[in-house]
Design a protein around this motif. Structure first.
Motif, PDB file in Angstrom:
ATOM      1  N   ARG A 124       0.852  -1.180   0.000  1.00  0.00           N
ATOM      2  CA  ARG A 124       0.000   0.000   0.000  1.00  0.00           C
ATOM      3  C   ARG A 124       0.894   1.238   0.000  1.00  0.00           C
ATOM      4  O   ARG A 124       1.821   1.332   0.813  1.00  0.00           O
ATOM      5  N   LEU A 125       0.601   2.149  -0.916  1.00  0.00           N
ATOM      6  CA  LEU A 125       1.339   3.413  -0.998  1.00  0.00           C
ATOM      7  C   LEU A 125       0.429   4.531  -0.497  1.00  0.00           C
ATOM      8  O   LEU A 125      -0.648   4.752  -1.058  1.00  0.00           O
ATOM      9  N   ASN A 126       0.870   5.200   0.557  1.00  0.00           N
ATOM     10  CA  ASN A 126       0.087   6.284   1.166  1.00  0.00           C
ATOM     11  C   ASN A 126      -1.338   5.832   1.497  1.00  0.00           C
ATOM     12  O   ASN A 126      -2.316   6.559   1.315  1.00  0.00           O
ATOM     13  N   GLY A 127      -1.468   4.595   1.986  1.00  0.00           N
ATOM     14  CA  GLY A 127      -2.752   4.074   2.420  1.00  0.00           C
ATOM     15  C   GLY A 127      -3.627   3.481   1.339  1.00  0.00           C
ATOM     16  O   GLY A 127      -4.741   3.041   1.625  1.00  0.00           O
ATOM     17  N   VAL A 128      -3.139   3.429   0.101  1.00  0.00           N
ATOM     18  CA  VAL A 128      -3.925   2.912  -1.025  1.00  0.00           C
ATOM     19  C   VAL A 128      -3.217   1.691  -1.615  1.00  0.00           C
ATOM     20  O   VAL A 128      -2.002   1.723  -1.847  1.00  0.00           O
ATOM     21  N   ASP A 129      -3.981   0.616  -1.870  1.00  0.00           N
ATOM     22  CA  ASP A 129      -3.389  -0.578  -2.477  1.00  0.00           C
ATOM     23  C   ASP A 129      -2.675  -0.214  -3.774  1.00  0.00           C
ATOM     24  O   ASP A 129      -3.237   0.457  -4.644  1.00  0.00           O
ATOM     25  N   TYR A 130      -1.416  -0.680  -3.905  1.00  0.00           N
ATOM     26  CA  TYR A 130      -0.627  -0.353  -5.089  1.00  0.00           C
ATOM     27  C   TYR A 130      -0.923  -1.387  -6.178  1.00  0.00           C
ATOM     28  O   TYR A 130      -0.796  -2.595  -5.948  1.00  0.00           O
ATOM     29  N   PRO A 131      -1.310  -0.938  -7.378  1.00  0.00           N
ATOM     30  CA  PRO A 131      -1.710  -1.878  -8.432  1.00  0.00           C
ATOM     31  C   PRO A 131      -0.600  -2.876  -8.787  1.00  0.00           C
ATOM     32  O   PRO A 131       0.578  -2.523  -8.849  1.00  0.00           O
ATOM     33  N   HIS A 132      -1.001  -4.129  -8.994  1.00  0.00           N
ATOM     34  CA  HIS A 132      -0.120  -5.190  -9.496  1.00  0.00           C
ATOM     35  C   HIS A 132       1.047  -5.494  -8.557  1.00  0.00           C
ATOM     36  O   HIS A 132       2.081  -6.004  -9.001  1.00  0.00           O
ATOM     37  N   SER A 133       0.894  -5.197  -7.262  1.00  0.00           N
ATOM     38  CA  SER A 133       1.991  -5.443  -6.328  1.00  0.00           C
ATOM     39  C   SER A 133       1.824  -6.724  -5.529  1.00  0.00           C
ATOM     40  O   SER A 133       2.692  -7.059  -4.713  1.00  0.00           O
TER      41      SER A 133
END
Length: 242
Positions: free
Chosen positions: A109-118
């Motif tokens: 999660r980047l800055n509280g948001v799920d990071y796509p395709h990670s």
């Protein structure tokens, strides 16, 4: 003292003293390091982390610091103190204490948001017996860009059984070996655009040869050389050679 051949008249000879100065400067420069140190962070957790629920995501706890420069750790968040491109690698030791294989998934999660395709999916085998569970290391590696100073990354996971956990193994013996943390995280800056410090000034070169003397200035005859002229007859010509 021996000198090198010097075919140019007026140029200071290139001798052994000059070489000593050059090599001393190079040695000082090499000892200060070449290039600018990049930003990095190395973190871990030595705690066991049981999965609490099969229907909710759970943060991966990261509590301790191996070393850091420009990348910090705050409340399980890996904080990128400077904008830039980074590579992050996380290793989790997953343990299964059930008689049945179970699945687990990890993601960023980047800055509280799920990071796509990670996300990374793994299946952990069933335990061998009641005293011998199964383990599976799971690695998440990702390269991405922090657009702003202070951007942060968290690791989350979920699984198909609460008998899954992130497991720490203690210091071993025969032979002695270090503890195996439940989680290890490494972050490094991609250095393709990092500008290093300016290098030391080079040794001044020898003085060049003296140039040839220019031609003597000429004279200019104005008004036929009449002394009574307002120009005084013969005047020097600064441009020379008329």
């Amino acid at each position: 003292m021996a000198e090198w051949d010097n075919p140019v008249p007026g140029v200071e000879p290139f001798n052994a003293n000059t070489l000593r100065v050059i090599f001393a400067s190079l040695r000082r420069w090499s000892q200060t390091g070449v290039g600018e140190p990049g930003y990095y962070g190395s973190f871990y957790s030595a705690a066991d982390q049981p999965l609490a629920s099969t229907t909710a995501s759970q943060i991966v706890n990261i509590a301790s610091v191996y070393g850091q420069n420009g990348v910090s750790l705050t409340s399980n968040r890996v904080v990128l103190d400077h904008a830039g491109v980074y590579t992050m690698t996380a290793l989790m030791q997953v343990k299964n204490e059930d008689n049945t294989p179970h699945d687990c998934t990890f993601w960023l999660r980047l800055n509280g948001v799920d990071y796509p395709h990670s996300a990374v999916f793994s299946s952990v085998a069933a335990r061998k017996n009641a005293t011998d569970p199964a383990w599976a290391p799971v690695t998440v590696t990702f390269t991405g860009e922090a657009m702003n100073s202070g951007d942060y990354v968290e690791i989350y996971w979920h699984g198909s059984s609460t008998l899954l956990s992130l497991d720490t193994q203690p210091v071993g013996s025969l032979p002695t070996h270090p503890e195996a943390p439940s989680v290890v995280v490494s972050v490094t800056q991609v250095m393709s655009t990092q500008v290093g410090p300016q290098g030391p000034a080079g040794v001044p070169g020898p003085q060049g040869a003296t140039g040839p003397t220019g031609p003597m200035g000429g004279t200019l005859n104005i008004d036929g050389g009449d002394p009574s002229s307002i120009y005084g007859g013969i005047l020097p010509l600064d441009a020379g050679g008329v």
